[in-house]
Design an enzyme around this catalytic site. Structure first.
Site, PDB file in Angstrom:
ATOM      1  N   THR A 155       0.874  -1.188   0.000  1.00  0.00           N
ATOM      2  CA  THR A 155       0.000   0.000   0.000  1.00  0.00           C
ATOM      3  C   THR A 155       0.911   1.238   0.000  1.00  0.00           C
ATOM      4  OG1 THR A 155      -0.231  -0.105   2.405  1.00  0.00           O
ATOM      5  CG2 THR A 155      -1.982  -1.108   1.094  1.00  0.00           C
TER       6      THR A 155
ATOM      7  N   LYS B 128       4.122  -6.760   4.060  1.00  0.00           N
ATOM      8  CA  LYS B 128       3.866  -5.368   3.684  1.00  0.00           C
ATOM      9  C   LYS B 128       3.587  -4.606   4.963  1.00  0.00           C
ATOM     10  CE  LYS B 128       0.562  -3.240   3.323  1.00  0.00           C
ATOM     11  NZ  LYS B 128      -0.140  -2.272   4.238  1.00  0.00           N
TER      12      LYS B 128
ATOM     13  N   THR C 127       1.845  -8.319  12.674  1.00  0.00           N
ATOM     14  CA  THR C 127       2.143  -7.054  12.007  1.00  0.00           C
ATOM     15  C   THR C 127       1.074  -6.777  10.980  1.00  0.00           C
ATOM     16  OG1 THR C 127       3.761  -5.803  10.793  1.00  0.00           O
ATOM     17  CG2 THR C 127       3.507  -8.107  10.198  1.00  0.00           C
TER      18      THR C 127
ATOM     19  N   GLU D 157       6.880   4.883   7.366  1.00  0.00           N
ATOM     20  CA  GLU D 157       6.512   6.096   6.636  1.00  0.00           C
ATOM     21  C   GLU D 157       7.442   7.259   7.002  1.00  0.00           C
ATOM     22  OE1 GLU D 157       1.835   5.060   5.747  1.00  0.00           O
ATOM     23  OE2 GLU D 157       2.326   6.228   7.516  1.00  0.00           O
TER      24      GLU D 157
ATOM     25  N   ASN E  47       0.809  11.244   5.632  1.00  0.00           N
ATOM     26  CA  ASN E  47      -0.450  11.011   6.347  1.00  0.00           C
ATOM     27  C   ASN E  47      -1.328  12.227   6.538  1.00  0.00           C
ATOM     28  OD1 ASN E  47      -0.369   8.140   7.067  1.00  0.00           O
ATOM     29  ND2 ASN E  47       1.559   8.731   8.040  1.00  0.00           N
TER      30      ASN E  47
ATOM     31  N   SER F 260      -8.740  12.983   1.722  1.00  0.00           N
ATOM     32  CA  SER F 260      -9.126  11.720   1.093  1.00  0.00           C
ATOM     33  C   SER F 260     -10.433  11.914   0.340  1.00  0.00           C
ATOM     34  CB  SER F 260      -9.277  10.634   2.135  1.00  0.00           C
ATOM     35  OG  SER F 260     -10.403  10.902   2.946  1.00  0.00           O
TER      36      SER F 260
END
Lengths: 411, 411
Positions: free
Chosen positions: A159, A185, A196, A283, A406, A411
């Site tokens: 992702t 991932k 995870t 990230e 983030n 969105s």
């Protein structure tokens, strides 16, 4: 593939994992959210494959996690379907219908029962997953299954990851070569409590499902359960292990079998490498950091203190700024609420002693410490001087990149 | 004064708090760390002043916190010395000598015993505080004590704060006017477990120290203990209240006195306003956010869930991006580890219902929600549907500003 720059901590190359007898896969583009990239993985297992898994402890787990929780006690697997782009989490009855439908498509395509199908979804939370999109996709994928290359499944499940994550181990048991391949991932929402984000491990070792489960549950503790990117635990965390049993060797039926420990150690190596790759793709990460705590009253206490340090935004931003700010480390020790005696604390950055007996070390070397902080892989060690408890938690720094990924969008 | 831009959430003006009989103060420049600004506050109290306090629960509390902890049971105060720029935390035996010396200077300047002196330090952790610098400074300050303006002490205690924080209340009890003045500082390292960074409240109400302590301990819960900026609890959190007793009214000797409740409510109003000002000056903050949790099994559970949401980097970055990302709110509910039933959850942003029964609300209005998120003061309400437990935690968003303030430098 990735909307954001590739992590500076990405590996320079990827392992070319070998084929494992009894497992085949295909990836496809279902167009759930992403365009022009694969977003579905279909993995199939020959009859006789055993399964084990560790799932998120989130109280708001996704529909796919609930599905796996129901099927894991059966211990048998024939198929795995993973989609990226939509987590099918917090989607209510629609989510449950969606996983049921997906499992039915897969079971039909593979000629097995839905109890032998495992599912995982990752991506946006709260958007209904249109399972109908999988219908033709899974049928078509089932016609072109291959044993390699393993980088393709690793890519299809990404992702916000900026690089695919693979790890493999080869071990020799009684002259027989055994393989373990793993993919994972994960980039944000990483603070596994029991597992995870998503990780799948496959081996040709013949091993009974309860033994595989016991080894997986044990070795997840010092691998995936010892990493944190942002302290946020996912609704979808899923680690599944599949053993096709195709290696020509007597099956491991019990933990008392001495081969269980040997196999378990190789399994751990794969889980640990995948966990570290996840931190290195955290990230916005620019540095990988190991937080060691020693001298705690017990291991659990050491772990909680290490986690408090690794989760502290002030510690993580200081590391991003290449600032050996051990004052913030002290703060994080203090907030953990665990036994600690300020006046016995010692702190090292790498091998450099910066504080001892509750104050700055007499031999503190500012220049050497600053030079150390410029490195890409850092280690912070806190010695509490109370007992023999120890733990290590792996994390990354907190940078503008995390905020950009983030926060800088609607969105 | 501040190295960083003033918070967009700063108040447009500051209250001009009235003089309170029995308390005088002076600020000075000791040059501990900052140049060309005041960094020391000396506050003096007339004989008969009672004291109460709430201190950090950090296991690595500062030397000044330890000093206050020792003196609080005495319940009497004649002086308060606060310095900014150096927290005198994790400074070992040097730190203890430093507070002892500072208290001796102050006691000598004021003609009282060191048991009546309270101390607070805020700033860098781990640097020895050169107390000798206070010697002449406190003597000199003691020669020019005033009763106003209260903005001066509020300014002298600032560190990364971008604006001074003041709040006052006037109440009428039995026809007598009672005053409560409060100041606070705090911007980062804000996650009070028992208190906040630094806050000092003064009243002319005659009130016994144990009663003042009980009211302070009670009302800190829904004020300073209900805010979080970055989940990092300070080593130096100190909230002290002083009552000079100069108002011409019978003293409150017991919690059973009905005036205790009236006075307590006014005290709460001051603590709450100071706590909200602290959130509004959260490092990098652009939005003030109230996280309401209702329908939990009990209030403590509601508080832990609200805290998990308020501390989540993913929730906070989404708010910074003006993204009504309720999926991340669900994630945070799930990670709190408290009783929650995914399929009963309802979530509102302001009055706008975005999710109910565990999935997106049928009447979800994207445009209205997006418009709401552009506001400066936001409210997120999570209804669990399990019981009657409720709590509210106040926080701010997580922006590039936080990273810049805490990461973009070498100390």
């Amino acid at each position: 593939m990735a909307a954001h720059p590739v992590s500076p901590l990405a590996p320079k190359s990827y392992p070319d994992l070998p084929a494992i007898e009894g497992v085949r896969f295909a990836t496809a583009e279902a167009g759930i959210k992403y365009k022009n990239r694969t977003d579905v993985l279909l993995m199939t297992f020959d009859e006789g494959t055993t399964a084990a898994g560790v799932l998120t402890r989130s109280k708001c787990s996704s529909a796919a996690v609930d599905w796996c929780r129901t099927n894991l006690p059966g211990g048998r697997a024939r198929g795995l379907v993973v989609n990226s782009g939509n987590a099918n989490a917090f989607t209510g009855s629609k989510g449950r219908e969606s996983v049921q439908l997906t499992a039915e498509y897969a079971a039909k395509a593979l000629g097995c029962s839905t109890e032998e199908i495992f599912l995982a979804s990752t991506g946006v939370i709260g958007e209904p997953l249109p399972a109908a999109k999988f219908a033709g996709v899974l049928d078509e994928a089932a016609t072109r299954l291959n044993q390699t290359p393993w980088i393709e499944p690793a890519k299809a499940i990404m992702t916000t990851d900026t690089f695919p994550k693979l790890s493999g181990a080869l071990l020799d048991i009684d002259g027989v070569s055994i393989k373990i391949n793993g993919i994972a991932k994960g980039s944000g929402m990483i603070a596994p409590d029991m597992a995870t984000m998503l990780s799948f491990v496959v081996t040709d070792m013949p091993i009974a499902a309860p033994v595989l489960q016991a080894l997986l549950s044990k070795h997840v503790q010092k691998s995936f359960n010892s990493i944190t990117v942002d302290s946020d635990t996912s609704t979808s965390d899923t680690l599944l292990a599949f053993a096709t049993g195709k290696a020509k060797i007597d099956p491991i039926q019990s933990l008392d079998d001495p081969r269980a420990e040997i196999f378990g150690q190789a399994l751990f190596d794969v889980l640990f490498e995948l966990a570290i790759l996840t931190v290195r793709d955290g990230e916005g990460a620019t540095k990988q950091v190991a937080i060691n705590v020693e001298g705690a009253t017990d291991d659990a206490s050491a772990f909680r203190i290490a986690k408090a340090i690794a989760d502290s935004p002030l510690v993580k931003t200081a590391i991003a700024g290449e600032d050996a700010n051990w004052g913030r480390v002290v703060m994080a020790v203090g907030k953990a609420g665990e036994p600690a005696d300020r006046d016995r604390l010692a702190i090292r950055f790498g091998d450099l002693l910066v504080a001892e007996n509750g104050e700055r070390a007499a031999g503190y070397d500012e220049a050497a410490t600053s030079a150390y902080m410029k490195g890409e892989e850092l280690e912070v060690t806190v010695s509490l001087g109370l007992g023999t408890g120890a733990a290590t938690v792996y994390t990354c720094d907190l940078t503008h990149g995390y905020i950009t990924i983030n926060g800088d969008y609607r969105s």
